[in-house]
Design an enzyme around this catalytic site. Sequence first.
Site, PDB file in Angstrom:
ATOM      1  N   CYS A  78     -10.857  -2.918  -4.049  1.00 62.47           N
ATOM      2  CA  CYS A  78      -9.857  -3.860  -4.573  1.00 62.47           C
ATOM      3  C   CYS A  78     -10.514  -5.112  -5.139  1.00 62.47           C
ATOM      4  O   CYS A  78     -10.051  -5.661  -6.136  1.00 62.47           O
ATOM      5  CB  CYS A  78      -8.847  -4.231  -3.496  1.00 62.47           C
ATOM      6  SG  CYS A  78      -7.721  -2.874  -3.160  1.00 62.47           S
ATOM      7  N   ASN A  97       0.828  -1.205   0.000  1.00 61.36           N
ATOM      8  CA  ASN A  97       0.000   0.000   0.000  1.00 61.36           C
ATOM      9  C   ASN A  97       0.863   1.256   0.000  1.00 61.36           C
ATOM     10  O   ASN A  97       1.951   1.291   0.593  1.00 61.36           O
ATOM     11  CB  ASN A  97      -0.998   0.002   1.164  1.00 61.36           C
ATOM     12  CG  ASN A  97      -0.411  -0.320   2.516  1.00 61.36           C
ATOM     13  OD1 ASN A  97       0.581  -1.029   2.625  1.00 61.36           O
ATOM     14  ND2 ASN A  97      -1.023   0.200   3.567  1.00 61.36           N
ATOM     15  N   TYR A 136      -5.668  11.808   2.329  1.00 62.62           N
ATOM     16  CA  TYR A 136      -5.903  10.384   2.658  1.00 62.62           C
ATOM     17  C   TYR A 136      -6.596   9.539   1.585  1.00 62.62           C
ATOM     18  O   TYR A 136      -6.140   8.429   1.304  1.00 62.62           O
ATOM     19  CB  TYR A 136      -6.675  10.255   3.978  1.00 62.62           C
ATOM     20  CG  TYR A 136      -5.956  10.773   5.207  1.00 62.62           C
ATOM     21  CD1 TYR A 136      -4.629  11.183   5.172  1.00 62.62           C
ATOM     22  CD2 TYR A 136      -6.622  10.857   6.421  1.00 62.62           C
ATOM     23  CE1 TYR A 136      -3.994  11.673   6.302  1.00 62.62           C
ATOM     24  CE2 TYR A 136      -5.990  11.323   7.567  1.00 62.62           C
ATOM     25  CZ  TYR A 136      -4.676  11.739   7.496  1.00 62.62           C
ATOM     26  OH  TYR A 136      -4.037  12.202   8.611  1.00 62.62           O
ATOM     27  N   ALA A 182      -0.841  12.158   1.858  1.00 62.46           N
ATOM     28  CA  ALA A 182      -1.261  13.161   2.839  1.00 62.46           C
ATOM     29  C   ALA A 182      -2.724  13.549   2.623  1.00 62.46           C
ATOM     30  O   ALA A 182      -3.419  13.920   3.573  1.00 62.46           O
ATOM     31  CB  ALA A 182      -0.364  14.394   2.747  1.00 62.46           C
ATOM     32  N   GLU A 232      -3.214  -4.235  -3.170  1.00 54.90           N
ATOM     33  CA  GLU A 232      -3.709  -5.061  -4.272  1.00 54.90           C
ATOM     34  C   GLU A 232      -3.716  -4.279  -5.576  1.00 54.90           C
ATOM     35  O   GLU A 232      -3.317  -4.784  -6.629  1.00 54.90           O
ATOM     36  CB  GLU A 232      -5.136  -5.555  -3.966  1.00 54.90           C
ATOM     37  CG  GLU A 232      -5.233  -6.485  -2.766  1.00 54.90           C
ATOM     38  CD  GLU A 232      -5.453  -5.752  -1.446  1.00 54.90           C
ATOM     39  OE1 GLU A 232      -4.981  -4.585  -1.304  1.00 54.90           O
ATOM     40  OE2 GLU A 232      -6.075  -6.327  -0.554  1.00 54.90           O
ATOM     41  N   CYS A 283     -10.295  -4.908   0.363  1.00 49.32           N
ATOM     42  CA  CYS A 283     -11.436  -3.993   0.496  1.00 49.32           C
ATOM     43  C   CYS A 283     -12.335  -4.100  -0.736  1.00 49.32           C
ATOM     44  O   CYS A 283     -11.970  -4.707  -1.753  1.00 49.32           O
ATOM     45  CB  CYS A 283     -10.941  -2.558   0.681  1.00 49.32           C
ATOM     46  SG  CYS A 283     -10.385  -1.770  -0.844  1.00 49.32           S
TER      47      CYS A 283
HETATM   48  N1  THU Z   1      -5.321  -1.495   2.590  1.00 52.69           N
HETATM   49  C1  THU Z   1      -4.803  -2.274   1.601  1.00 52.69           C
HETATM   50  O1  THU Z   1      -3.682  -2.075   1.139  1.00 52.69           O
HETATM   51  N2  THU Z   1      -5.575  -3.280   1.138  1.00 52.69           N
HETATM   52  C2  THU Z   1      -6.841  -3.540   1.546  1.00 52.69           C
HETATM   53  O2  THU Z   1      -7.538  -4.333   0.929  1.00 52.69           O
HETATM   54  C3  THU Z   1      -7.358  -2.891   2.752  1.00 52.69           C
HETATM   55  C4  THU Z   1      -6.633  -1.674   3.172  1.00 52.69           C
HETATM   56  C5  THU Z   1      -4.520  -0.375   3.074  1.00 52.69           C
HETATM   57  C6  THU Z   1      -5.055   0.973   2.670  1.00 52.69           C
HETATM   58  C7  THU Z   1      -4.431   1.847   3.724  1.00 52.69           C
HETATM   59  O3  THU Z   1      -3.124   2.204   3.296  1.00 52.69           O
HETATM   60  C8  THU Z   1      -4.325   0.957   4.950  1.00 52.69           C
HETATM   61  O4  THU Z   1      -4.466  -0.375   4.464  1.00 52.69           O
HETATM   62  C9  THU Z   1      -5.374   1.232   6.011  1.00 52.69           C
HETATM   63  O5  THU Z   1      -6.648   1.220   5.453  1.00 52.69           O
END
Ligand code: THU
Length: 164
Positions: free
Chosen positions: A117, A69, A75, A73, A82, A114
Amino acid sequence: MAPAIDVLSSKNSDHVAATCKDYNISLGQFEDLRARAVEAKSVAYCPYSNFRVGCALLTADDSIVTGANVENASYPVGTCAERVTIGKAVTEGHRGKFKVIAVATDISPPASPCGMCRQFIREFCDLTMPILMFDKNHDYVVLRLEDLLPLSFGPEHLQIDRGS
Ligand code: THU
């Protein structure tokens, strides 16, 4: 009530063997995907959430592409592991359907991709593609994309005749 979801152990050879058989993955591929997804957490850029996610993708030609990930800044602009990984693979020229996607986090039980994704994955994979989700103890859950994203919308729906 939703069905119970098994949490398996990657240290249990029976669990791993059953997963590999059920999802048509070699033992070597399973271990490589697990290790590379866990390792990929180390390159996460997540100063705001401090929530590292690593991802490893098995491509059509059996190579592995990894990513993590990347936050921002502002958000909502941040990108999940993914989507970073799939975007990297696609722009490296991987065009066939991806075979397996593995994600790893520092929590337990395992976190799942999520919603955004799941849809992003849908573009490049069969609905039966396994998604391996590893937790901080290397325990894992495995589900197919169609389990995580039922009744989904994909590229083929845009080909359906919509009349004139
Ligand atoms: N995140 C992912 O990289 N993949 C997911 O499927 C869920 C969330 C990351 C996004 C963010 O950088 C951090 O996790 C907190 O949400």
